[in-house]
Design an enzyme around this catalytic site. Structure first.
Site, PDB file in Angstrom:
ATOM      1  N   GLY A   8       0.782  -1.231   0.000  1.00 26.11           N
ATOM      2  CA  GLY A   8       0.000   0.000   0.000  1.00 26.11           C
ATOM      3  C   GLY A   8       0.812   1.278   0.000  1.00 26.11           C
ATOM      4  O   GLY A   8       0.245   2.372  -0.048  1.00 26.11           O
ATOM      5  N   ASP A  11       0.183   3.372  -3.192  1.00 31.12           N
ATOM      6  CA  ASP A  11      -1.180   3.911  -3.185  1.00 31.12           C
ATOM      7  C   ASP A  11      -1.300   5.060  -2.189  1.00 31.12           C
ATOM      8  O   ASP A  11      -1.940   6.071  -2.459  1.00 31.12           O
ATOM      9  CB  ASP A  11      -2.193   2.816  -2.838  1.00 31.12           C
ATOM     10  CG  ASP A  11      -2.287   1.743  -3.902  1.00 31.12           C
ATOM     11  OD1 ASP A  11      -2.022   2.048  -5.082  1.00 31.12           O
ATOM     12  OD2 ASP A  11      -2.625   0.593  -3.558  1.00 31.12           O
ATOM     13  N   ASP A  47      -2.642  -2.573   4.267  1.00 30.38           N
ATOM     14  CA  ASP A  47      -2.505  -1.436   3.358  1.00 30.38           C
ATOM     15  C   ASP A  47      -3.144  -0.140   3.841  1.00 30.38           C
ATOM     16  O   ASP A  47      -2.745   0.937   3.411  1.00 30.38           O
ATOM     17  CB  ASP A  47      -3.022  -1.793   1.970  1.00 30.38           C
ATOM     18  CG  ASP A  47      -4.452  -2.273   1.979  1.00 30.38           C
ATOM     19  OD1 ASP A  47      -5.023  -2.484   3.060  1.00 30.38           O
ATOM     20  OD2 ASP A  47      -4.999  -2.432   0.886  1.00 30.38           O
TER      21      ASP A  47
END
Length: 64
Positions: A8, A11, A47
């Site tokens: 993650g 992101d 994440d």
């Protein structure tokens, strides 16, 4: 921050950039947010477990 899980991170970085851009921040501020989001995220397993809140981002800005 210590690395716990890199899932993650990218992101979270992208989310930080978008957050800054949507707030109308200058590029340097958007990248600072992105850096913090990525760092917070990799500090815990999962994440989104450690994705920073607005208050955490603001508090980190004040402490620097």
């Amino acid at each position: 921050m210590a690395l716990a899980d890199a899932v993650g991170a990218g992101d979270a970085f992208a989310a930080g950039v978008l957050d800054g851009e949507l707030d109308g921040a200058v590029v340097a501020e958007s990248l600072r947010r992105a850096d913090l989001c990525g760092a917070y995220t990799v500090s815990a397993v999962g994440d989104t477990t450690a994705m920073p809140t607005r208050e955490e981002l603001d508090a980190d800005r004040v402490s620097r």
